[in-house]
Design a protein around this motif. Structure first.
Motif, short mmCIF file in Angstrom:
data_model
loop_
_atom_site.label_atom_id
_atom_site.label_comp_id
_atom_site.label_asym_id
_atom_site.label_seq_id
_atom_site.Cartn_x
_atom_site.Cartn_y
_atom_site.Cartn_z
N MET A 53 0.83 -1.21 0.00
CA MET A 53 0.00 0.00 0.00
C MET A 53 0.86 1.26 0.00
O MET A 53 0.49 2.27 -0.61
N GLN A 54 2.03 1.21 0.64
CA GLN A 54 2.95 2.34 0.60
C GLN A 54 3.47 2.55 -0.82
O GLN A 54 3.55 3.68 -1.29
N GLU A 56 1.98 1.87 -3.54
CA GLU A 56 0.89 2.39 -4.35
C GLU A 56 0.49 3.81 -3.97
O GLU A 56 -0.37 4.41 -4.59
N GLY A 57 1.10 4.35 -2.90
CA GLY A 57 0.78 5.69 -2.45
C GLY A 57 -0.48 5.79 -1.60
O GLY A 57 -0.98 6.88 -1.35
N LYS A 58 -1.00 4.66 -1.16
CA LYS A 58 -2.22 4.66 -0.34
C LYS A 58 -1.94 4.92 1.13
O LYS A 58 -2.84 5.26 1.88
N LEU A 59 -0.70 4.71 1.54
CA LEU A 59 -0.25 4.98 2.90
C LEU A 59 1.00 5.84 2.84
O LEU A 59 1.76 5.76 1.86
#
Length: 99
Positions: A53-54, A56-59
């Motif tokens: 998720m990091q 992917e820029g989600k976190l």
């Protein structure tokens, strides 16, 4: 700090009912963010998911940290008659004891 009673992970749509063993946070340049609590069985899978998720820029980018949860247990405190008498006499204030 009051924590959830069970792991934050869902497997096939079903919540994990195991108690958490770790508080999971992400430490970035602007602070530390608690993101979940997780049991020992799901720690590795959650670490992989958070890293994904990091990417992917989600976190937020930062170090994923797992802090062991330590349970603290105390005995219940019961007010005895002597405790109320001490409050009445020594402190000079009336207690809320029931006669």
């Amino acid at each position: 700090m009051l924590l959830p009673e069970s792991c934050s992970v869902k497997v096939d749509g079903n919540e994990c009912r195991l108690p958490p063993s770790f508080v999971v946070s992400i430490k970035s340049h602007d602070g530390e963010y608690m993101v979940a609590v997780v049991c020992e069985q799901h720690k590795e899978g959650l670490q992989y998911k958070l890293a994904s998720m990091q990417n992917e820029g989600k976190l937020p980018a930062g170090k994923i940290q797992f802090q062991t949860i330590t349970a603290v247990v105390t005995d219940c405190v019961k007010g005895m008659e002597e405790d109320y008498v001490e409050i009445d006499l020594k402190r000079g204030i009336g207690s809320e004891r029931k006669p």
